[in-house]
Design an enzyme around this catalytic site. Structure first.
Site, PDB file in Angstrom:
ATOM      1  N   TYR A  60       0.860  -1.191   0.000  1.00  0.00           N
ATOM      2  CA  TYR A  60       0.000   0.000   0.000  1.00  0.00           C
ATOM      3  C   TYR A  60       0.889   1.232   0.000  1.00  0.00           C
ATOM      4  O   TYR A  60       1.853   1.307   0.766  1.00  0.00           O
ATOM      5  CB  TYR A  60      -0.888  -0.006   1.242  1.00  0.00           C
ATOM      6  CG  TYR A  60      -1.749   1.230   1.394  1.00  0.00           C
ATOM      7  CD1 TYR A  60      -2.800   1.480   0.519  1.00  0.00           C
ATOM      8  CD2 TYR A  60      -1.511   2.148   2.418  1.00  0.00           C
ATOM      9  CE1 TYR A  60      -3.603   2.608   0.657  1.00  0.00           C
ATOM     10  CE2 TYR A  60      -2.305   3.281   2.572  1.00  0.00           C
ATOM     11  CZ  TYR A  60      -3.343   3.506   1.688  1.00  0.00           C
ATOM     12  OH  TYR A  60      -4.138   4.622   1.828  1.00  0.00           O
ATOM     13  N   ASP A  91       9.222   2.499   0.314  1.00  0.00           N
ATOM     14  CA  ASP A  91       8.179   3.165   1.084  1.00  0.00           C
ATOM     15  C   ASP A  91       8.293   2.656   2.514  1.00  0.00           C
ATOM     16  O   ASP A  91       7.790   1.584   2.849  1.00  0.00           O
ATOM     17  CB  ASP A  91       6.806   2.861   0.476  1.00  0.00           C
ATOM     18  CG  ASP A  91       5.677   3.532   1.265  1.00  0.00           C
ATOM     19  OD1 ASP A  91       5.978   4.219   2.270  1.00  0.00           O
ATOM     20  OD2 ASP A  91       4.505   3.364   0.868  1.00  0.00           O
ATOM     21  N   LYS A  93       4.247   7.889   9.314  1.00  0.00           N
ATOM     22  CA  LYS A  93       3.813   7.306  10.586  1.00  0.00           C
ATOM     23  C   LYS A  93       4.742   7.610  11.780  1.00  0.00           C
ATOM     24  O   LYS A  93       4.632   8.659  12.369  1.00  0.00           O
ATOM     25  CB  LYS A  93       3.556   5.814  10.393  1.00  0.00           C
ATOM     26  CG  LYS A  93       2.392   5.592   9.395  1.00  0.00           C
ATOM     27  CD  LYS A  93       1.795   4.210   9.421  1.00  0.00           C
ATOM     28  CE  LYS A  93       0.499   4.175   8.639  1.00  0.00           C
ATOM     29  NZ  LYS A  93       0.599   3.688   7.274  1.00  0.00           N
TER      30      LYS A  93
HETATM   31  C1  LIG Z   1       0.121   4.276   5.941  1.00  0.00           C
HETATM   32  C2  LIG Z   1       0.916   4.090   4.726  1.00  0.00           C
HETATM   33  C3  LIG Z   1       0.908   5.024   3.681  1.00  0.00           C
HETATM   34  C4  LIG Z   1      -0.019   6.206   3.677  1.00  0.00           C
HETATM   35  O1  LIG Z   1       0.260   7.078   4.721  1.00  0.00           O
HETATM   36  P1  LIG Z   1      -0.865   8.141   5.151  1.00  0.00           P
HETATM   37  O2  LIG Z   1      -0.190   8.958   6.203  1.00  0.00           O
HETATM   38  O3  LIG Z   1      -2.029   7.345   5.657  1.00  0.00           O
HETATM   39  O4  LIG Z   1      -1.214   8.916   3.934  1.00  0.00           O
HETATM   40  C5  LIG Z   1       1.764   4.843   2.623  1.00  0.00           C
HETATM   41  N1  LIG Z   1       2.582   3.776   2.566  1.00  0.00           N
HETATM   42  C6  LIG Z   1       2.615   2.857   3.551  1.00  0.00           C
HETATM   43  C7  LIG Z   1       3.581   1.721   3.466  1.00  0.00           C
HETATM   44  C8  LIG Z   1       1.773   2.969   4.655  1.00  0.00           C
HETATM   45  O5  LIG Z   1       1.775   2.032   5.595  1.00  0.00           O
END
Ligand SMILES: *Cc1c(COP(=O)(O)O)cnc(C)c1O
Length: 434
Positions: free
Chosen positions: A146, A240, A268
């Site tokens: 994601y 990511d 995060k």
């Molecule tokens: C949570 C998440 C996102 C998106 O972050 P938001 O702050 O919710 O926009 C993108 N990549 C990964 C791997 C994530 O876990």
């Protein structure tokens, strides 16, 4: 605090009100579960309290955003002091420079850092950066990773073709067409996709450890293979690390696995609970961002003093404590994961438990889970029963098996024991009706 009384009460009433004004009563989809989500009043250390004042051990931890424990004094104090000096200038500040220096020293691949507000914003910028830097369009992502809720990453593997289809209504087919989706842990599939993209490839984006399909770690050598393949193709590799940054180690998955990406996104846990994220990486790539370069990216709240102060305080605590904190998190999470596994076995449930540092997830599956297809094949109804029973037992975990169970540095032996014990009735509940 224990008991099955989480249903009803103030949360039920608040949910009825919420539904009249907020779609499904929640401001982000995973927060909804039946018969109504738990409304939370406050959080501190390893605990959250619901709207009725009942206390739970938190295993959701802001989906990974909280790694030092809720409402940690240094972080909240720094944010409050920054708010009192004025919460927004939309001008450069000294603290932004300090935070960027801290990030660069913990993530040597981050030669330049641009601060944004959310992980999705960071990955949106990273994808545009890869395309703008290379002048190419095709981006490869891995099935089940994601990368935020923006068009080009809301793509799922189409059947029979290399090109992806939108995974959400409202995403134009054209936005998904330049995204190519391949299975995780499959370097042959990646090599094939890179070959098919040929001269159109702009880059590869991945979660180095999948944290949005439960937890799925890379198999031995997989990250190195991705690094080798992207280097040979001459395209940027984007890690990511929105979840894994400051969670797998103070230097993220890239430090834990010893693989250096070209671009990294952090989010995060960077902010210790406050909204802040970053896109960072190789100087030549990052200098393509506006205003120096042609790749446009901008945000009003980027680098806002409150989030920056919180992040700086959090990163400094992490840096000071990393040597003891990460091994301890790993040990505690492994013990809890194995307690969950034992409880599932005692309840006669076929299962797999995957763990990486301070995150783990239980899959009710017949064999090991190494990719998104395996995760999707697990029994979600059993997971939902386990989740409800954990709540009844005073444990607040992520409501979806697509998320991860997490712990923080504030989780002590007493909280972990409570959680481990709660998995036994929860697994018996999960086994019911199978
Ligand atoms: C949570 C998440 C996102 C998106 O972050 P938001 O702050 O919710 O926009 C993108 N990549 C990964 C791997 C994530 O876990």
């Amino acid at each position: 605090m224990a008991g099955s009384a989480w249903r009803g009460g103030r949360s039920a009433g608040l949910y009825r009100r919420a539904r009249r004004r907020i779609p499904r009563g929640v401001n982000s989809p995973v927060r909804y579960y039946g018969p109504h989500p738990l409304f939370v009043g406050r959080a501190e250390g390893p605990h959250v309290w619901d709207a009725d004042g009942r206390r739970y051990v938190d295993l959701c931890c802001g989906y990974g955003a909280v790694v030092l424990g809720h409402a940690r004094r240094e972080i909240v104090g720094a944010a409050a002091r920054a708010a009192a000096r004025g919460p927004l200038f939309c001008a450069p500040t000294e603290a932004e420079v300090e935070l960027s220096e801290e990030i660069s020293s913990l993530y040597p691949s981050a030669e330049r850092v641009r601060l944004v507000n959310t992980g999705g914003e960071a990955t949106m910028a990273a994808v545009r950066l890869a395309r703008g830097f290379t002048g190419k369009d095709k981006v490869i992502k891995f099935d089940g990773c994601y990368h935020g809720a923006h068009d080009s990453m809301l793509a799922a593997a189409g059947s029979g073709s290399a090109d992806a289809a939108p995974s959400s209504a409202g995403v134009p087919a054209g936005a998904a067409r330049d995204t190519v989706v391949v299975p995780f842990n499959d370097m042959v599939a990646l090599e094939g996709a890179v070959g098919r993209c040929g001269g159109d490839l702009a880059g590869v984006i991945m979660e180095p450890v999948m944290g949005n399909m439960g937890v799925i770690p890379p198999e031995r050598g997989f990250l190195r293979a991705v690094r080798r393949i992207t280097r040979a193709a001459g395209v940027p590799l984007v890690f990511d690390e929105t979840i894994t940054g400051f969670r797998l180690s103070e230097g993220g998955a890239q430090k834990a696995y010893g693989v250096r990406p070209d671009v990294t996104t952090l989010g995060k846990a960077l902010g210790g609970g406050f909204p802040i994220a970053a896109v960072c990486g190789r100087a030549d790539i990052m200098e393509s961002l506006a205003p120096a370069g042609p790749v446009y990216q901008a945000s009003t709240f980027a680098g806002n003093p409150v989030s920056v102060a919180a992040a700086l305080a959090s990163v400094r605590v992490i840096r000071r404590r990393a040597g003891r904190m990460y091994p301890e998190l790993r040990r505690k999470a492994a013990a809890l994961a194995s307690a969950a596994s034992d409880a599932a076995a005692a309840a006669g449930l076929p299962h797999a438990v995957n763990a990486a540092a301070s995150m783990f997830q239980v899959f009710f599956a017949d064999g090991p889970v190494r990719d998104a297809a395996g995760a999707r094949g697990s029994d979600r109804a059993a997971f939902a029963r386990m989740f409800g029973a954990l709540l009844s037992g005073g444990i607040y975990a992520a409501p979806s098996g697509s998320e991860a169970a997490m712990i923080t540095a504030a989780h002590g032996e007493a909280e972990l024991r409570r959680a481990a014990e709660a998995y036994h009735p929860a697994m018996r509940e999960a086994a019911r009706g199978r």
